[in-house]
Design an enzyme around this catalytic site. Structure first.
Site, PDB file in Angstrom:
ATOM      1  N   ASP A   1     -35.345 -14.135  20.068  1.00 35.64           N
ATOM      2  CA  ASP A   1     -34.997 -12.963  20.860  1.00 35.64           C
ATOM      3  C   ASP A   1     -33.721 -12.505  20.138  1.00 35.64           C
ATOM      4  O   ASP A   1     -33.242 -11.645  20.900  1.00 35.64           O
ATOM      5  CB  ASP A   1     -34.591 -13.692  22.129  1.00 35.64           C
ATOM      6  CG  ASP A   1     -33.343 -14.568  21.672  1.00 35.64           C
ATOM      7  OD1 ASP A   1     -33.032 -15.094  20.737  1.00 35.64           O
ATOM      8  OD2 ASP A   1     -32.369 -14.854  22.698  1.00 35.64           O
ATOM      9  N   GLU A   2     -33.736 -12.124  19.000  1.00 37.52           N
ATOM     10  CA  GLU A   2     -32.688 -11.685  18.290  1.00 37.52           C
ATOM     11  C   GLU A   2     -33.075 -10.910  16.906  1.00 37.52           C
ATOM     12  O   GLU A   2     -33.854 -11.492  16.062  1.00 37.52           O
ATOM     13  CB  GLU A   2     -31.589 -12.653  17.965  1.00 37.52           C
ATOM     14  CG  GLU A   2     -30.291 -12.160  17.790  1.00 37.52           C
ATOM     15  CD  GLU A   2     -29.368 -13.453  17.429  1.00 37.52           C
ATOM     16  OE1 GLU A   2     -28.338 -13.187  17.069  1.00 37.52           O
ATOM     17  OE2 GLU A   2     -29.697 -14.559  17.673  1.00 37.52           O
TER      18      GLU A   2
ATOM     19  N   ASP B   1     -30.261  -8.382  20.828  1.00 44.20           N
ATOM     20  CA  ASP B   1     -30.154  -9.813  21.364  1.00 44.20           C
ATOM     21  C   ASP B   1     -30.454  -9.611  22.892  1.00 44.20           C
ATOM     22  O   ASP B   1     -30.185  -8.872  23.822  1.00 44.20           O
ATOM     23  CB  ASP B   1     -28.687 -10.232  21.337  1.00 44.20           C
ATOM     24  CG  ASP B   1     -28.842 -11.560  21.489  1.00 44.20           C
ATOM     25  OD1 ASP B   1     -29.944 -12.473  21.487  1.00 44.20           O
ATOM     26  OD2 ASP B   1     -27.659 -12.313  21.564  1.00 44.20           O
TER      27      ASP B   1
END
Lengths: 402, 378
Positions: A105-106, A10
């Site tokens: 973003d993960e 993350d």
């Protein structure tokens, strides 16, 4: 099943960090990614400096301004973030093809069996973090564990720049003291219910009497019991596409006019349907989201008999959902949105049949009306060639001029 | 009332009127059959107020005595008991005598029944159909017209007019139309009618016509049809059949039937019937029994598939195709219904696209037409 090694990565305050990276003068300052002019919008992300003031994502921009008057408000630049995201995913791809992208973003990585190449999970996580730091000048937090739930939990434990492994022997010491809200699938409502039943920590859930709790919680009881005991068999699903596509609008002024709301919905449906078609998916469900002025938010779903990617059935459905909300003149609406979910690749659904009739007009909301499909295809090709503004519905024209 | 009647004549008469006996009426007398004896013979009547059938057994037929009326009078007997009893009676003749309080004695051979009858005065009188709107048609032709159209009436009461068959007459041409909105059947015939006689929008209940069809003999004897304001009377020899008409306006079908086509094919009826029937075996009933025609320039392929059962395909090469190639899906039940009432060895099928109605025509009989709407696949 052999024990898996799952990584959850993350990025830390992703949007804000990208902005700080690209504008050195922002470093050390509370950066808040939100439309500065849209006071009624919400915060997308904020830097750790801003979080110290109590600002967090999804908070109303106006509240963020109150909490952090000196914050630097920056409008989100999704194109830029998306480009950075691609670079980040490319780094991950060096380690395993089994990447499940959760958002910009993960991501989950299944690195089971890659140990010989790159070392154990922790080593690999460290190498990935180093790559990201060196090449992108950004930091990420990584959780390493033997299933998705625990990996995701771990990545969140020591943010930012965290690197946390959770092994089966860590379960009692690291996981069980955590509050139940950390369990996947437990939202605010379920958390309240669990608390009333005397379950406060994950450890409480791990030791609860499942049979008894089933009568109160239904299938949720089994679900959380397994998670709390560190059991989660969900595989990492690579190349996973978006789970939903949505559009929402926060109004500059609260809206009481249902017709205006409907027109807004129509505009949103047009965009959603186009994105749906571009993605090659069809949606089984459509969700209407309404936020009332007192910040109460409701969602209403409609499930189609046959998945669709067309405006007409989508709009008819959300319009119906809006009508069902029974808005009165007193109800002021702050935000309205449309999301389609339960996406299935187009053309994979079993065919349906409809007996044509001599006298009854065919139902106008057929999910896959061939004439509508043809219309959408033509409209899409025009938009592809001349831009999205080339063609719109008459009903939406005045709004766009305003 | 006191009569003696040949058993066979009695059985036949009861059988004739039996179909009009009301099976679920709340009026007790309607579950009975009325018998009335006078010098002309013994008259049987039954009605459910929707249809009525009256048949006369004359005293003499070809000098043979059928009924001997010893005392005129009338009685209503429960159709259920009366019908069962009469069929089982041992003798060749039956004596029926009505005593006081409607007590009816039935004697045959050594058997004697005492049945409780009902007052014939309570039995509704069949309407007096007055009117000069009379035309005559051969019994077998009328029977055929009913058979070929009534299958297409709607079984749903949502649109009452569609549960009936539309009768129109113009220039001596009688036309029947029936549709349930998914298929439509029409049949025409020239009848004997006064030149000025003309009517439209006479809607006869499909159920009534099925009963009438059973009564009609397979011969070329003329039957008279009287069309009145709200009923139709059909006179066949000694039997008369009444039916109520359906109120309402029948939809205009003149523009529904395509006059041109894009794909036409001529095919052997039996071969096609067999293929569609075989295809329908794997079609899914809950999914409109879909069977497909894949029409190429020199062949017709019949296919069907269902996710649970499997699939089927069968080509027919011996066909003549005019026009475009086409893929069309339709409800095989409708198709088989249509073919069941067709006696021609060959069929002409005319299509105008996969979403438009197609026509089944008979090369040797231009008076018959069947239209079927396809099924949309999505």
């Amino acid at each position: 099943m052999e024990q898996r090694t799952i990584l959850h990565l993350d990025m830390d305050a992703f949007f804000a960090s990208v902005e700080q990276r690209d504008s050195p003068e922002l470093r050390g300052l509370p950066v808040i990614i939100a439309h500065p002019t849209e006071l009624r919008g919400v915060v997308s992300t904020c830097s750790y400096e801003a979080r110290r003031f109590g600002v967090h994502s999804a908070m109303p921009t106006s509240q963020a301004k109150r909490l952090c008057p000196n914050g630097v408000f920056i409008a989100p630049d999704h194109r830029k973030y998306s480009a950075v995201s691609k670079q980040m995913m490319a780094i991950l791809a060096r380690y395993t093809p089994l990447i499940e992208k959760l958002s910009v973003d993960e991501a989950f990585l299944d690195v089971t069996g890659c140990e010989r190449l790159f070392g154990d999970g922790v080593t690999m996580a460290r190498r990935i973090k180093e790559d990201i730091s060196r090449e992108l000048n950004l930091t990420a937090s990584v959780g390493i564990s033997y299933n998705k739930f625990l990996a995701k939990l771990a990545s969140d434990l020591e943010k930012p720049d965290g690197l946390v492994p959770i092994t089966p022997s860590d379960l009692e010491t690291r996981v069980h003291p955590l509050p139940i809200s950390r369990l996947w699938g437990v939202g605010q409502k379920s958390a309240e219910q669990l608390t009333r039943l005397g379950l406060r920590t994950i450890g409480d859930v791990a030791q609860m009497n499942v049979t008894r709790m089933r009568t109160y919680l239904g299938s949720l009881a089994d679900h959380i019991y397994l998670l709390a005991n560190g059991r989660d068999e969900r595989p990492v699903q690579p190349n996973r596409e978006a789970k939903s596509i949505g559009q929402e609008t926060t109004f500059a002024e609260d809206v009481r006019d249902v017709v205006f709301l409907e027109t807004t919905l129509l505009g949103q449906v047009e965009k959603v349907a186009r994105r749906l078609r571009q993605s090659g998916f069809e949606a089984r469900t459509v969700t209407l989201k309404l936020r009332y002025a007192p910040w109460q938010t409701i969602t209403r779903n409609h499930t189609f008999a046959h998945p669709t990617d067309l405006e007409t059935p989508l709009y008819t459905a959300v319009k119906g959902l809006l009508a069902k909300c029974g808005l009165s003149r007193e109800d002021a609406i702050r935000l309205i949105g449309v999301t389609v979910g339960n996406l299935v690749p187009k053309g994979t659904v079993e065919e349906q049949t409809q007996q044509l009739s001599l006298f009854d007009a065919p139902t106008p909301t057929v999910e896959t009306d061939p004439r509508q499909q043809e219309l959408s295809r033509v409209v899409d090709s025009l938009k592809d060639k001349f831009g999205d503004k080339i063609l719109t519905r008459a009903r939406l024209v005045r709004r766009e001029e305003e | 009332m006191k009569i003696i009647i040949l058993k066979n004549a009695l059985v036949q008469a009861i059988q004739n009127v039996h179909k009009a006996v009301s099976s679920k009426s709340t009026i007790p007398v309607l579950s009975g059959i009325k018998m009335a004896a006078d010098e002309s013979g013994l008259r049987f009547t039954a009605t459910d107020l929707e249809i009525g059938i009256e048949t006369l057994v004359p005293t003499l037929i070809d000098d043979e005595e059928i009924v001997q009326v010893k005392e005129a009078g009338a009685i209503v007997l429960s159709a259920r008991f009366f019908g069962e009893i009469v069929r089982k009676l041992p003798g060749k003749t039956v004596e029926i005598e009505v005593k006081q309080n409607y007590l009816t004695i039935i004697r045959s051979g050594k058997t004697e029944y005492n049945l409780h009858g009902l007052d014939h005065e309570e039995f509704p009188r069949l309407p007096q159909v007055a009117g000069n709107q009379v035309f005559s048609v051969q019994s077998d032709i009328l029977k055929d017209m009913i058979r070929q159209t009534s299958l297409a009436v709607s079984s749903e009461e949502i649109r009452p007019v569609l549960t009936g068959v539309l009768f129109t007459l113009k220039n001596g041409n009688l036309k029947f139309v029936a549709t349930d909105s998914h298929r439509l059947a029409t049949r025409e015939s020239i009848v004997e009618a006064p030149p000025e006689m003309e009517f439209t929008n006479v809607i006869v209940p499909g159920k009534s016509l099925n009963e009438l069809g059973r009564l009609l003999a397979d011969n070329d004897v003329l039957v008279d049809v009287v069309v009145a304001e709200n009923q139709v009377l059909v006179k066949m020899g000694h039997t008369q059949f009444y039916t109520r008409l359906i109120d309402g306006q029948y939809p205009d079908i003149s523009r529904i039937i395509p006059t041109t086509f894009k794909t036409g094919l001529t095919v052997n009826t039996k071969e096609l019937q067999g293929a569609v029937e075989r295809a329908s075996l794997v079609a899914k009933e809950s999914d409109n029994n879909v069977v497909r025609f894949n029409i190429k320039h020199d062949r017709l392929e019949i296919t069907s598939a269902s996710p649970d059962a499997g699939k089927m395909s069968e080509p027919i090469d011996e066909i003549q195709v005019n026009g475009d190639e086409l893929l069309i899906a339709f409800n095989s039940k409708f198709f088989m219904d249509a073919l069941r009432v067709i006696d021609s060895p060959d069929l002409l099928i005319e299509f105008t696209g996969s979403m438009s109605p197609f026509l089944i025509k008979l090369p040797d009989n231009p008076t018959y037409l069947h239209l079927i709407l396809p099924v949309r696949i999505y």
